[in-house]
Design a protein around this motif. Sequence first.
Motif, short mmCIF file in Angstrom:
data_model
loop_
_atom_site.label_atom_id
_atom_site.label_comp_id
_atom_site.label_asym_id
_atom_site.label_seq_id
_atom_site.Cartn_x
_atom_site.Cartn_y
_atom_site.Cartn_z
N LEU A 1 5.91 -6.38 6.88
CA LEU A 1 6.06 -4.93 7.03
C LEU A 1 7.46 -4.53 6.57
O LEU A 1 8.45 -5.13 7.01
N ILE A 2 7.51 -3.55 5.67
CA ILE A 2 8.79 -3.07 5.17
C ILE A 2 8.85 -1.55 5.35
O ILE A 2 7.81 -0.90 5.52
N PHE A 3 10.06 -1.00 5.33
CA PHE A 3 10.18 0.46 5.52
C PHE A 3 11.34 1.00 4.70
O PHE A 3 12.26 0.28 4.32
N ARG A 4 11.25 2.31 4.45
CA ARG A 4 12.28 2.99 3.67
C ARG A 4 12.39 4.42 4.19
O ARG A 4 11.37 5.05 4.48
N GLN A 5 13.60 4.91 4.32
CA GLN A 5 13.81 6.32 4.68
C GLN A 5 13.58 7.13 3.41
O GLN A 5 14.28 6.94 2.44
N ASP A 6 12.56 8.01 3.43
CA ASP A 6 12.30 8.83 2.23
C ASP A 6 12.82 10.25 2.44
O ASP A 6 12.97 10.71 3.54
N LEU B 1 6.01 -9.75 0.57
CA LEU B 1 7.08 -8.75 0.38
C LEU B 1 6.89 -8.00 -0.95
O LEU B 1 7.02 -6.78 -0.99
N LEU B 2 6.55 -8.74 -2.00
CA LEU B 2 6.30 -8.08 -3.29
C LEU B 2 5.09 -7.15 -3.18
O LEU B 2 5.10 -6.04 -3.72
N GLY B 3 4.05 -7.60 -2.48
CA GLY B 3 2.86 -6.77 -2.30
C GLY B 3 3.18 -5.50 -1.53
O GLY B 3 2.73 -4.41 -1.87
N ALA B 4 3.96 -5.64 -0.48
CA ALA B 4 4.33 -4.47 0.33
C ALA B 4 5.09 -3.44 -0.52
O ALA B 4 4.90 -2.24 -0.37
N ALA B 5 5.93 -3.93 -1.43
CA ALA B 5 6.73 -3.03 -2.28
C ALA B 5 5.99 -2.65 -3.56
O ALA B 5 6.55 -1.95 -4.40
N ASN B 6 4.74 -3.13 -3.71
CA ASN B 6 3.93 -2.90 -4.92
C ASN B 6 4.67 -3.35 -6.18
O ASN B 6 4.83 -2.62 -7.16
N MET B 7 5.16 -4.61 -6.13
CA MET B 7 5.94 -5.18 -7.24
C MET B 7 5.27 -6.44 -7.79
O MET B 7 5.95 -7.45 -8.01
N ARG B 8 3.96 -6.40 -7.97
CA ARG B 8 3.21 -7.54 -8.53
C ARG B 8 3.31 -8.76 -7.62
O ARG B 8 3.36 -8.63 -6.42
N MET C 1 9.87 8.63 7.06
CA MET C 1 9.97 7.17 6.89
C MET C 1 8.70 6.64 6.24
O MET C 1 7.60 6.93 6.69
N LYS C 2 8.87 5.88 5.17
CA LYS C 2 7.73 5.25 4.49
C LYS C 2 7.61 3.81 5.00
O LYS C 2 8.56 3.03 4.89
N ILE C 3 6.45 3.48 5.58
CA ILE C 3 6.20 2.12 6.08
C ILE C 3 5.10 1.50 5.23
O ILE C 3 4.08 2.14 4.98
N ARG C 4 5.33 0.28 4.76
CA ARG C 4 4.35 -0.37 3.89
C ARG C 4 4.08 -1.79 4.36
O ARG C 4 4.99 -2.49 4.82
N VAL C 5 2.84 -2.23 4.20
CA VAL C 5 2.45 -3.58 4.60
C VAL C 5 2.02 -4.35 3.35
O VAL C 5 1.51 -3.76 2.40
N GLY C 6 2.25 -5.66 3.35
CA GLY C 6 1.80 -6.51 2.24
C GLY C 6 1.31 -7.83 2.78
O GLY C 6 1.70 -8.24 3.88
N GLN C 7 0.47 -8.49 2.00
CA GLN C 7 -0.01 -9.81 2.45
C GLN C 7 0.13 -10.81 1.32
O GLN C 7 0.11 -10.45 0.13
N GLY C 8 0.27 -12.07 1.70
CA GLY C 8 0.37 -13.14 0.71
C GLY C 8 -0.51 -14.31 1.11
O GLY C 8 -0.74 -14.55 2.31
N TYR C 9 -0.98 -15.02 0.10
CA TYR C 9 -1.80 -16.22 0.33
C TYR C 9 -1.43 -17.25 -0.73
O TYR C 9 -1.21 -16.89 -1.89
N GLU D 1 16.70 -3.52 -3.33
CA GLU D 1 17.16 -2.64 -4.41
C GLU D 1 16.25 -1.41 -4.53
O GLU D 1 16.70 -0.33 -4.92
N ALA D 2 14.95 -1.57 -4.18
CA ALA D 2 14.01 -0.45 -4.20
C ALA D 2 14.15 0.42 -2.94
O ALA D 2 13.36 1.35 -2.75
N GLY D 3 15.11 0.08 -2.09
CA GLY D 3 15.40 0.93 -0.93
C GLY D 3 14.75 0.50 0.36
O GLY D 3 14.86 1.18 1.38
N TYR D 4 14.04 -0.64 0.33
CA TYR D 4 13.31 -1.07 1.53
C TYR D 4 14.13 -2.02 2.39
O TYR D 4 14.96 -2.78 1.89
N GLU D 5 13.84 -2.00 3.69
CA GLU D 5 14.36 -3.00 4.60
C GLU D 5 13.14 -3.69 5.25
O GLU D 5 12.04 -3.14 5.25
N ILE D 6 13.36 -4.89 5.77
CA ILE D 6 12.25 -5.67 6.33
C ILE D 6 12.13 -5.36 7.81
O ILE D 6 13.13 -5.45 8.54
N SER D 7 10.92 -5.03 8.25
CA SER D 7 10.67 -4.87 9.68
C SER D 7 10.39 -6.23 10.31
O SER D 7 11.09 -6.66 11.21
#
Length: 160
Positions: A155-160, A50-57, A1-9, A88-94
């Motif tokens: 926090l988002i996650f994806r089954q890899d 969410l975009l930051g967590a998915a590394n989507m600018r 499982m791939k878990i990713r965190v992102g932040q926004g301001y 679409e990139a395969g992630y779900e929101i935690s």
Amino acid sequence: MKIRVGQGYDVHRLEAGRPFWLGGIQIPCDFGPVGHSDADVVCHVLCDALLGAANMRNIGYHFSDKDPRWKGVDSKLLLAEVLRMVREAGYEISNVDVTVVLQEPKLNPHIPAMKTCLAGVMAIPEEDISIKATTSEHIGFVGRSEGIAAHCVALIFRQD
Ligand code: MG
């Protein structure tokens, strides 16, 4: 499982006579945030986290403030599009956790309605959406009610 965190301001200027959109709902107030879109900082920090967590600018990369298509746009539509891209990139929101920094008005009475609205837009349970409000103790641009700021982590996650 791939878990990713992102932040926004995000920050928007406040001006008399503007509708106060926040967390997808309209807050009764005689001033409100100024922006190219409806200037909903809660929707904007959710998009950026969410975009930051998915590394989507970031939100401005996908929805430019130079683009007339987004003039006055309901930011819920931008948030829904970000969710579509992240899924679409395969992630779900935690879960997501937002802090709004605003001197006035008090936001606590409006937070349940924001959570209900955003749960619908994001298609996740309300219990996975935290929204908190704080003032800046009358210090700085927020303290003088010149602006509103918000922070978010997602926090988002994806089954890899
Ligand atoms: Mg913004």
